[in-house]
Design an enzyme around this catalytic site. Structure first.
Site, PDB file in Angstrom:
ATOM      1  N   ASP A   1      58.461 -13.905 106.640  1.00 21.46           N
ATOM      2  CA  ASP A   1      59.782 -14.131 106.042  1.00 21.46           C
ATOM      3  C   ASP A   1      60.097 -12.871 105.243  1.00 21.46           C
ATOM      4  OD1 ASP A   1      62.155 -15.354 105.073  1.00 21.46           O
ATOM      5  OD2 ASP A   1      61.089 -15.960 103.253  1.00 21.46           O
TER       6      ASP A   1
ATOM      7  N   GLU B   1      61.586 -13.900 110.852  1.00 21.52           N
ATOM      8  CA  GLU B   1      62.920 -14.472 110.703  1.00 21.52           C
ATOM      9  C   GLU B   1      63.976 -13.380 110.852  1.00 21.52           C
ATOM     10  OE1 GLU B   1      65.396 -17.246 107.554  1.00 21.52           O
ATOM     11  OE2 GLU B   1      63.226 -17.075 107.332  1.00 21.52           O
TER      12      GLU B   1
ATOM     13  N   ASP C   1      58.812 -18.606 100.033  1.00 21.43           N
ATOM     14  CA  ASP C   1      58.645 -17.483 100.963  1.00 21.43           C
ATOM     15  C   ASP C   1      57.508 -17.750 101.947  1.00 21.43           C
ATOM     16  OD1 ASP C   1      60.660 -15.593  99.868  1.00 21.43           O
ATOM     17  OD2 ASP C   1      59.396 -15.711  98.087  1.00 21.43           O
TER      18      ASP C   1
END
Length: 181
Positions: free
Chosen positions: A7, A67, A139
């Protein structure tokens, strides 16, 4: 298959490592890589690159899932996030890993079954799916979520997500990468 989920973020980047054996997912590790917000941008990007490279060397994944960047209201923030993402991808590719990309919508559908899930819902479902003793940080949860997305055949979720309005009308939904009704 061992999957490293990322992430990306300029200040805090989450990572999560899963092992997939058949249909079973096992938690290996998760955490964050933090850069000092006071330092200049190139130094922060290097911290991120070095941190991702170290995580990949330590946990020896077979592939990585990251992501995708969403377009923010503030274009400057979007550009900075894109640079952080680029540093992360370079760190992964530098370790010889194939990199797969997923949107936040794909991640949420794979983990929660609902594309507009909030951060707390993602944390809760990641904790349950991986039998963790507590909630991971937001996160780390997103990083584990993108790894779960890839493990559950995330590459097909984009197609299914595009059909979501029609599927909802028919009483169907996507749950953990599968169409159920």
């Amino acid at each position: 298959m061992r999957i490293l989920g990322i992430d990306p973020g300029l200040r805090t980047t989450g990572f999560g490592v899963l092992e997939k054996h058949g249909n079973k997912l096992s938690y290996i590790a998760s955490g964050t890589i933090k850069s000092n917000g006071e330092t200049d941008l190139p130094a922060r990007l290097k911290t991120l690159f070095d941190g991702i490279s170290e995580v990949a060397r330590t946990y020896t994944p077979d592939c990585a899932a990251i992501e995708k960047v969403f377009v923010n209201v503030n274009p400057q923030s979007t550009l900075l996030l894109g640079q952080a993402r680029g540093a992360a991808i370079c760190g992964l590719v530098g370790q010889g890993l194939p990199v797969f990309e997923y949107t936040a919508l794909q991640l949420k559908v794979a983990v929660v079954g609902y594309g507009r899930a909030n951060k707390e819902q993602v944390q809760e479902m990641v904790m349950r799916l991986l039998s963790l003793p507590g909630r991971p940080s937001t996160d780390a949860a997103d990083a584990l979520g993108v790894a779960i997305c890839h493990a559950n055949g995330g590459d097909t979720l984009g197609t299914l997500s595009g059909l979501a309005p029609e599927l909802v009308r028919k009483g169907m939904r996507v749950r953990r990468g599968r169409l159920i009704g």
